[in-house]
Design a protein around this motif. Structure first.
Motif, mmCIF file in Angstrom:
data_model
loop_
_atom_site.group_PDB
_atom_site.id
_atom_site.type_symbol
_atom_site.label_atom_id
_atom_site.label_comp_id
_atom_site.label_asym_id
_atom_site.label_seq_id
_atom_site.Cartn_x
_atom_site.Cartn_y
_atom_site.Cartn_z
ATOM 1 N N GLU A 78 -76.695 -20.266 61.332
ATOM 2 C CA GLU A 78 -77.974 -20.159 62.043
ATOM 3 C C GLU A 78 -79.119 -20.199 61.045
ATOM 4 O OE1 GLU A 78 -78.128 -16.712 64.604
ATOM 5 O OE2 GLU A 78 -76.035 -17.109 65.132
ATOM 6 N N ASN A 79 -80.012 -21.143 61.240
ATOM 7 C CA ASN A 79 -81.206 -21.271 60.405
ATOM 8 C C ASN A 79 -80.896 -21.303 58.920
ATOM 9 O OD1 ASN A 79 -82.856 -21.215 62.689
ATOM 10 N ND2 ASN A 79 -82.727 -18.975 62.709
ATOM 11 N N GLU A 80 -79.759 -21.833 58.561
ATOM 12 C CA GLU A 80 -79.403 -21.882 57.156
ATOM 13 C C GLU A 80 -80.355 -22.830 56.419
ATOM 14 O OE1 GLU A 80 -75.166 -22.045 54.902
ATOM 15 O OE2 GLU A 80 -75.647 -23.806 56.096
ATOM 16 N N THR A 81 -80.917 -22.363 55.322
ATOM 17 C CA THR A 81 -81.812 -23.238 54.549
ATOM 18 C C THR A 81 -80.980 -24.095 53.603
ATOM 19 O OG1 THR A 81 -82.055 -21.705 52.715
ATOM 20 C CG2 THR A 81 -83.614 -21.464 54.548
ATOM 21 N N ARG A 82 -81.649 -25.076 53.014
ATOM 22 C CA ARG A 82 -80.939 -25.935 52.078
ATOM 23 C C ARG A 82 -80.386 -25.121 50.900
ATOM 24 N NH1 ARG A 82 -79.735 -31.061 51.466
ATOM 25 N NH2 ARG A 82 -79.607 -31.982 49.408
ATOM 26 N N GLY A 83 -81.196 -24.184 50.413
ATOM 27 C CA GLY A 83 -80.758 -23.338 49.305
ATOM 28 C C GLY A 83 -79.526 -22.530 49.680
ATOM 29 N N GLN A 84 -79.529 -21.995 50.892
ATOM 30 C CA GLN A 84 -78.375 -21.197 51.340
ATOM 31 C C GLN A 84 -77.152 -22.083 51.547
ATOM 32 O OE1 GLN A 84 -80.490 -19.554 54.608
ATOM 33 N NE2 GLN A 84 -80.948 -17.642 53.548
ATOM 34 N N TRP A 85 -77.386 -23.298 52.023
ATOM 35 C CA TRP A 85 -76.271 -24.235 52.181
ATOM 36 C C TRP A 85 -75.633 -24.493 50.824
ATOM 37 C CZ3 TRP A 85 -75.272 -29.217 50.299
ATOM 38 C CH2 TRP A 85 -74.206 -29.887 50.912
ATOM 39 N N TYR A 86 -76.487 -24.724 49.818
ATOM 40 C CA TYR A 86 -75.992 -24.958 48.464
ATOM 41 C C TYR A 86 -75.177 -23.753 47.981
ATOM 42 C CZ TYR A 86 -78.597 -29.201 46.900
ATOM 43 O OH TYR A 86 -79.054 -30.470 46.687
ATOM 44 N N VAL A 87 -75.712 -22.549 48.177
ATOM 45 C CA VAL A 87 -75.014 -21.346 47.689
ATOM 46 C C VAL A 87 -73.662 -21.214 48.394
ATOM 47 C CG1 VAL A 87 -75.074 -18.823 47.586
ATOM 48 C CG2 VAL A 87 -77.112 -20.147 46.986
ATOM 49 N N ARG A 88 -73.640 -21.505 49.705
ATOM 50 C CA ARG A 88 -72.365 -21.432 50.433
ATOM 51 C C ARG A 88 -71.352 -22.414 49.827
ATOM 52 N NH1 ARG A 88 -70.861 -24.235 54.989
ATOM 53 N NH2 ARG A 88 -72.995 -24.610 55.722
ATOM 54 N N GLN A 89 -71.807 -23.626 49.488
ATOM 55 C CA GLN A 89 -70.909 -24.611 48.887
ATOM 56 C C GLN A 89 -70.321 -24.079 47.576
ATOM 57 O OE1 GLN A 89 -70.056 -27.255 50.574
ATOM 58 N NE2 GLN A 89 -71.580 -26.815 52.152
ATOM 59 N N MET A 90 -71.174 -23.420 46.775
ATOM 60 C CA MET A 90 -70.707 -22.926 45.472
ATOM 61 C C MET A 90 -69.719 -21.785 45.645
ATOM 62 S SD MET A 90 -73.892 -23.217 42.838
ATOM 63 C CE MET A 90 -75.195 -22.354 43.668
ATOM 64 N N LEU A 91 -70.047 -20.855 46.553
ATOM 65 C CA LEU A 91 -69.181 -19.685 46.726
ATOM 66 C C LEU A 91 -67.857 -20.052 47.373
ATOM 67 C CD1 LEU A 91 -71.720 -16.977 47.933
ATOM 68 C CD2 LEU A 91 -70.930 -17.458 45.619
ATOM 69 N N GLY A 92 -67.866 -21.120 48.175
ATOM 70 C CA GLY A 92 -66.654 -21.479 48.905
ATOM 71 C C GLY A 92 -65.733 -22.415 48.147
ATOM 72 N N TYR A 144 -78.769 -16.810 38.323
ATOM 73 C CA TYR A 144 -78.967 -16.047 39.556
ATOM 74 C C TYR A 144 -77.830 -15.058 39.820
ATOM 75 C CZ TYR A 144 -82.802 -19.222 40.451
ATOM 76 O OH TYR A 144 -83.967 -19.922 40.345
ATOM 77 N N GLY A 145 -76.970 -14.901 38.825
ATOM 78 C CA GLY A 145 -75.881 -13.951 38.967
ATOM 79 C C GLY A 145 -74.862 -14.337 40.016
ATOM 80 N N LEU A 146 -74.733 -15.645 40.266
ATOM 81 C CA LEU A 146 -73.740 -16.100 41.242
ATOM 82 C C LEU A 146 -72.419 -16.380 40.531
ATOM 83 C CD1 LEU A 146 -75.953 -18.629 43.204
ATOM 84 C CD2 LEU A 146 -75.017 -16.494 44.119
ATOM 85 N N PRO A 147 -71.309 -16.089 41.201
ATOM 86 C CA PRO A 147 -70.027 -16.391 40.563
ATOM 87 C C PRO A 147 -69.787 -17.898 40.506
ATOM 88 C CG PRO A 147 -69.686 -15.621 42.799
ATOM 89 C CD PRO A 147 -71.151 -15.478 42.527
ATOM 90 N N TYR A 148 -69.110 -18.349 39.471
ATOM 91 C CA TYR A 148 -68.739 -19.751 39.340
ATOM 92 C C TYR A 148 -67.223 -19.735 39.212
ATOM 93 C CZ TYR A 148 -68.787 -24.537 37.373
ATOM 94 O OH TYR A 148 -68.598 -25.872 37.135
ATOM 95 N N HIS A 149 -66.544 -20.061 40.323
ATOM 96 C CA HIS A 149 -65.089 -19.905 40.342
ATOM 97 C C HIS A 149 -64.407 -21.012 39.563
ATOM 98 C CE1 HIS A 149 -66.089 -17.148 43.456
ATOM 99 N NE2 HIS A 149 -66.343 -18.071 44.367
ATOM 100 N N THR A 150 -63.749 -20.615 38.469
ATOM 101 C CA THR A 150 -62.983 -21.629 37.746
ATOM 102 C C THR A 150 -61.819 -20.962 37.030
ATOM 103 O OG1 THR A 150 -63.125 -23.455 36.166
ATOM 104 C CG2 THR A 150 -64.456 -21.511 35.665
ATOM 105 N N GLY A 151 -60.876 -21.770 36.605
ATOM 106 C CA GLY A 151 -59.707 -21.250 35.906
ATOM 107 C C GLY A 151 -58.788 -22.406 35.615
#
Lengths: 373, 386
Positions: free
Chosen positions: B263-277, B325-332
């Motif tokens: 709901e009302n997801e902004t472009r920035g939030q869409w990007y963050v969701r892509q990174m976290l997922g 921004y203190g976001l996790p970057y999932h890698t391994g």
């Protein structure tokens, strides 16, 4: 009908039959036989015309003349017809139309294309500056109604302006090769002698063939032409008094063509005039204003542009183009734009006016746009 | 991870702008080197395919059979991943070559171009990891999220996952049928199913005919060797491709989201969701190539239509943004991510919601709650393009 057609050896014919067979198609599924052939040699194709650049000459300061060696799929052309030439410039394909200028009786079967290089001419500049001998380009088969009739007319008038010389040059060279016996007047308009493509060859042809009359008109009065200035009725009366008896072939810039057409119309000779506009007759879509219309060619629908995305405008016009994410990532709404410019909502960048694929959901029309949906 | 919990709307917007800037930079730079890359790769793939099929004709010689299977497997993997998947994302549409365009390309796989673009490009990439919207969360067969209600059939989750992997190309081909709606939930009729299956079967039939009848037949008495070779190559491709794809979103730290985030997801939030997922895995250039650069799943999800060979370079910038921004970057490592994905597959076979209710505990759960709260609170213009 066309002497440059290469029929190919029996081996070639056999190979073609194998490559076009159902079995070859299934073996190469889903990519297609061509996608394997081109990996071996860029000139190879089951049906497509590919040509190798055999020679590049610069007849004037602002033109380039290419000699192309087509593969065996080339079916030849009729003098006056054009081909579409496709080249990749910085990875992106661009297509332009050019009329072969050579005689159809040319023994080596090569195709000669001459392009005038405009300051803004992206493709012509590439042809002049970047293309090298040995490069492979793509060609269409020849097409176009503007063509020398198979039954040669008795009296021929060829009128051209600038780079519009190429199709009529092909006609002249072909007729000379055929030892055509009727009278030919070659009336050409150019800015100056230095700008005139094929100037020296025309002089030679004129010397060698008594029936060929060369009439040149240069824009400046000081230049040494038979005539001077732009086309006018007086030019005809002084140089081609019998023009009413001739079958006339015309190719040149739009204002000149309009002037010639006007005279022929006034004389009631329209059915003796054959013409080719070398600046394509697509509507002028160069406007940078947001106003304009969106034409959905396949659905025969036109809408006044609202400044919203093309996807929204298409849907409002009652169409149901395929779509998905509506944010430019999934490419479901990608479709062909045949003319006009669009702005990419994400970058603000305005596209070229060329035919190309665009994403409807992130494209806003700039001026009039024609879509193939 | 403290920063992640306190991302403001302005910060989401800033992240969006920084990522857009990367996108614009890369798009402006597209050119001859991308064209050369993809053309050369296609040429290599065709060579591998022809060699593989040729060698299998001599499959009665064990070394030729093995080499043939290796070449054909590599060919199918490259064709499906670094070429097919990426070309069908429109990464090379700008070149104007119909043979290398999202509309014109078709791959050596039973899934049709159209079906793939719908389930993958549209559904999966737009609604990445959103429960009930992203069918790639378990493909309707597996239980891959605590939010999915447990059913007894999920006891077989690991077995089902092996089956999905083994027949991966066929599951992908029929994914958009959402077979579970017919078989289990009874929300789809047999007739509807038949109608939808028709275009899929047309392509599947051709692929199966080519691999299992025509090529073996061409080998005459050696047909069984070709048949077995083709089965093996398809199997290798299926197992490899499915594992690469599992590793992109199934590792345990890859976040999943409730529908409310949309709901009302902004472009920035869409990007963050892509990174976290999404989750990356590390390795050398060959591993990246054979994974279709889906080893850079995060970058791929941010920029699905940028030529994938650019992801390695973009990754540095994306990582820097995550750190900022203190976001996790999932890698391994590939092994770690594989293990983690399978751990989730096993865990989800058992009922219960092991972590689901701990929404606000731990950095990722906290972030999810934050994203949810923010997206439902904001009044900005949703995803309707910039």
């Amino acid at each position: 009908m066309n002497a440059t057609t290469q029929n190919g050896s029996p081996f070639q014919k056999g190979l073609d039959r194998v490559l076009q067979s159902r079995v070859a198609e299934v073996l190469a599924y889903p990519h297609g036989v061509d996608r394997y052939l081109e990996a071996l040699n860029p000139l190879w194709s089951v049906k497509g015309v590919r040509a190798e650049v055999d020679d590049i000459r610069y007849l004037t300061d602002d033109s380039v003349t290419l000699t192309l060696r087509p593969n065996h799929n080339w079916q030849g052309f009729v003098p006056g017809q054009f081909v579409q030439l496709t080249v990749a410039i910085n990875g992106k394909r661009h297509t332009r139309c050019y009329s072969p200028a050579n005689s159809v009786h040319r023994a080596d079967g090569l195709i000669e294309l001459t392009a005038k290089v405009h300051a803004k001419g992206f493709v012509s500049r590439h042809l002049r500056q970047q293309l090298t001998v040995g490069d492979v380009v793509r060609l269409s088969q020849a097409a176009g109604e503007f063509a020398l009739p198979e039954e040669r007319p008795e009296r021929i008038l060829l009128i051209s302006g600038g780079s519009g010389i190429t199709p009529v040059m092909s006609m002249l060279r072909t007729l000379c090769d055929e030892r055509y016996s009727g009278q030919i007047t070659f009336l050409h308009y150019a800015n100056s002698p230095a700008d005139m493509i094929y100037a020296s060859e025309l002089e030679t042809l004129c010397r060698q063939h008594d029936n060929v009359h060369l009439v040149r008109s240069f824009a400046q009065q000081s230049e040494p032409g038979e005539l001077s200035g732009l086309f006018c009725r007086e030019h005809l009366h002084t140089s081609v008094p019998d023009f009413a008896q001739a079958t006339t072939f015309l190719c040149g810039p739009p204002p000149m063509m309009a002037a010639v057409e006007k005279v022929w119309k006034e004389e009631g000779l329209e059915n003796q005039l054959f013409k080719e506009a070398f600046t394509l007759n697509t509507p002028s879509l160069d406007s940078d204003s947001p106003e304009g219309e969106v034409r959905f060619a396949k659905s025969n629908t036109t809408a006044v542009s609202k400044g919203t995305t093309l996807l929204e405008q298409a849907e409002e016009a009652g169409l149901t183009p395929e779509s998905g994410c509506r944010m430019g990532i999934c490419h479901a709404c990608t479709c062909r734009k045949t003319a006009g410019k669009v702005r990419d909502l994400r970058t603000g960048e305005v596209s070229s006016g060329d035919e190309e694929d665009i994403q409807l959901c992130i494209s806003v029309p700039v001026g009039t746009v024609i879509l193939d949906i | 991870m403290g920063t992640a919990n306190t991302l403001t709307k302005e910060q989401f917007d800033a992240i969006g702008q920084e990522l857009d800037a990367i996108r614009n930079r890369e798009m402006a730079d597209l050119g001859e080197k991308d064209e050369k890359y993809i053309r050369k790769l296609i040429k290599r793939q065709r060579q591998l395919e022809v060699s593989g099929r040729g060698l299998l004709m001599l499959g009665f010689l064990p070394p030729a059979w093995l080499a043939g299977v290796a070449c054909l497997s590599a060919s199918k993997i490259i064709d499906n991943m670094e070429i097919g998947h990426n070309v069908m994302h429109g990464q090379y549409d700008w070149m104007g070559d119909p043979a290398i365009s999202s509309k014109g390309f078709d791959w050596d796989n039973t899934c049709t171009n159209t079906a793939w673009k719908h389930t993958h490009n549209y559904e999966h990439h737009t609604f990445t990891n959103v429960i009930n919207k992203d069918h790639d969360i378990g493909y309707g067969i597996l239980r891959m999220s605590e939010e999915q209600e447990w059913e007894p059939r999920f006891l077989f989750n690991p077995v089902l996952a092996v089956i999905v992997s083994t027949f991966f190309q066929h599951f992908v081909a029929i994914q958009s049928l959402q077979l579970e709606n017919y078989l289990i939930y009874k929300t789809k009729t047999r007739e509807e199913l038949k109608e939808e299956f028709r275009p899929m079967w047309k392509k599947m039939r051709k692929q199966l005919f080519k691999d299992y009848l025509l090529f073996p037949a061409l080998a005459g008495p050696f047909a069984p060797f070709v048949f077995a070779g083709n089965i093996s190559a398809n199997l290798v491709r299926n197992l490899w491709a499915s594992q690469v794809i599992f590793n992109g979103h199934f590792p345990e730290h890859a976040e999943q989201f409730p529908e409310s985030v949309l709901e009302n997801e902004t472009r920035g939030q869409w990007y963050v969701r892509q990174m976290l997922g999404s989750a990356n895995f590390e390795g050398g250039p060959l591993l990246h190539l054979m994974s279709g650069n889906l080893s850079f799943q995060i970058e791929h999800h941010l920029f699905p239509d940028i030529p994938a060979h650019r992801y390695a370079r973009i990754a540095t910038d994306v990582r820097a943004i995550c750190e900022k921004y203190g976001l996790p970057y999932h890698t391994g490592s590939m092994a770690r991510q594989t293990l983690s994905a399978w751990k989730r597959i096993f865990k989800m076979s058992l009922p219960g919601k092991p972590k689901a209710k701990q929404d606000n505990k731990g950095p990722l759960g906290g972030l999810r709650a934050k994203v949810t709260r923010l997206t439902s609170a904001t009044d900005s213009d949703s995803r309707k393009a910039a």
